[in-house]
Motif scaffolding. Structure first.
Motif: not given
Length: 172
Positions: A38, A40, A77, A79, A81, A87, A89
């Motif tokens: 998770n 960046e 990045r 991501s 939840d 979730t 990218y």
């Protein structure tokens, strides 16, 4: 004998002072790879490997792409939840796409497997994660050094012909 008793008392005192946190009995969830991936990530290096040349001992078989085609601006990045479920990218930076620049992702395993088979990062074009666009092999898992590596391999008729090795560092 007196010294032994003093050392024993000092040791017991040290143990008593070192154990000031009480265990409330509630287990904590283990850290998943989702938590580690998770965030960046910025490019440290990008290497293209000619798999055909490499398998036939033809040189050069590798090319450093890190400073070519704006890849020094490459960022990605991943991501999750609030439940640490994957979730979306997104690739950031004006770089030629080697895979879809945005979409959805998940891992083949939430934890590092005991065997050396590795973990895949699956990339999808849809939120339901039914339309697979690419697979990235997680080579190096982020840890205390906050770095990770993944590899994208292109295959034709079951034979790998080129791969890209991304080495990334966490951006805070």
């Amino acid at each position: 004998m007196r010294c032994k008793i003093i050392y024993l008392l000092a040791f017991v005192g040290f143990l008593a002072l070192g154990c000031n946190e009480t265990d409330d009995g509630n287990p904590t969830d283990p850290i998943t790879l989702y938590e580690k991936v998770n965030g960046e990530w910025g490019l440290m290096s990008l290497k293209m490997v000619d798999e055909f040349a490499k398998s036939n001992a033809v040189e050069p078989s590798e090319q450093n792409l890190s400073t070519l085609f704006n890849y020094e601006d490459f960022k990605i990045r991943f991501s999750v939840d609030s439940k640490m479920e994957p979730t979306t990218y997104e690739v950031l930076g004006d770089v030629p796409p080697l895979f879809a620049p945005s979409g959805y992702w998940k891992l083949s395993a939430a934890f590092q497997p005991a065997r050396a088979e590795g973990v895949l990062i699956y990339l999808y074009s849809d939120a339901a994660k039914t339309q697979l666009t690419d697979e990235l092999r997680l080579i190096s898992v982020p840890g205390s050094n906050e770095e990770m590596e993944f590899q994208l391999t292109r295959v034709s008729n079951g034979t790998a012909f080129v791969s890209y090795l991304f080495k990334l560092s966490a951006i805070h």
